[in-house]
Design an enzyme around this catalytic site. Sequence first.
Site, PDB file in Angstrom:
ATOM      1  N   GLU A   1       5.242  -3.094  -7.151  1.00 29.89           N
ATOM      2  CA  GLU A   1       4.507  -3.678  -6.176  1.00 29.89           C
ATOM      3  C   GLU A   1       3.551  -2.790  -5.177  1.00 29.89           C
ATOM      4  O   GLU A   1       4.404  -1.917  -4.599  1.00 29.89           O
ATOM      5  CB  GLU A   1       5.531  -4.538  -5.285  1.00 29.89           C
ATOM      6  CG  GLU A   1       4.828  -5.262  -4.122  1.00 29.89           C
ATOM      7  CD  GLU A   1       5.678  -6.443  -3.329  1.00 29.89           C
ATOM      8  OE1 GLU A   1       5.073  -7.249  -2.729  1.00 29.89           O
ATOM      9  OE2 GLU A   1       6.901  -6.092  -3.321  1.00 29.89           O
TER      10      GLU A   1
ATOM     11  N   GLU B   1       6.632 -15.328  -0.205  1.00 27.46           N
ATOM     12  CA  GLU B   1       7.282 -14.437   0.322  1.00 27.46           C
ATOM     13  C   GLU B   1       6.725 -14.156   1.972  1.00 27.46           C
ATOM     14  O   GLU B   1       5.690 -13.596   2.130  1.00 27.46           O
ATOM     15  CB  GLU B   1       7.380 -13.005  -0.303  1.00 27.46           C
ATOM     16  CG  GLU B   1       8.178 -11.995   0.350  1.00 27.46           C
ATOM     17  CD  GLU B   1       7.729 -10.484   0.064  1.00 27.46           C
ATOM     18  OE1 GLU B   1       8.707  -9.900  -0.333  1.00 27.46           O
ATOM     19  OE2 GLU B   1       6.778 -10.131  -0.482  1.00 27.46           O
TER      20      GLU B   1
END
Length: 264
Positions: free
Chosen positions: A146, A240
């Site tokens: 990520e 998220e």
Amino acid sequence: MKIGTQNQAFFPEDIKEKFRYLQEAGFDGFEIDGKLLVDHLDEVKEAMAETGVPVTTACGGYNGWIGDFIEERRENGLAEMRQILEALQQVGGKGIVVPAAWGMFTYRLPPMQSPRSQAGDRKAVTKSLLYLDKAAEETGTTIFLEPLNRYQDHMINTLADARSYIEENQLKNVKIIADFYHMNIEEDEISEALHENRDLIGHIHLADNHRYQPGSGSIDFKKHFDRLKQDGYEGFLTIECRVRGNDPEAEYKRALAFLKESLR
């Protein structure tokens, strides 16, 4: 494409009740904290069997970053990540989300002088990814690398940064997770970056431009979802985000409805 979620403060604490809540709310999957999965593996299996809500991925739940400045902490983190991968294998989860680091250092805020060279950063992250690539192969899972924005990490900020590690090291079990919030800060254009890296994107995180719930800010989700459709993305879109509003639970459910509408 299906929509998943991470945990929220207003979700039930009890694991089985949590999964029932996700089922009733209309989520397609759950991105679980890695430590919660490892420590309560049997209970998670039972909750999945009862509700049909799958554990899609794990995020967090380990102590130590793949690019950690402290070698002992980096190695401890890798050992915990392997445990999480082994637990994911047992529940059919796709893989684990890992940034290079979070909140460890940034060139954008004082002191602005890293304790390690850029070559040292790359060596540490590469060493970790080679280890995790093998662990993922052995467990039939995937490492989702990520990129974070420049204020949260100094090593991997764009999809192209993540891609360079995968290509240079010929990693077979590492993919890119594209996070709309971080991309909104770092990429020139979200849809273009998604398209350019379509062959390596394996997972997606969703939040609006200010990190709050999708639909409450300025990101054009439908435009980017359409791009993903055209490029054949079939993975999960996992929320998220922070939630703001007088009724966070209602706002979160409204965000889910907004995302489902944007997918049409």
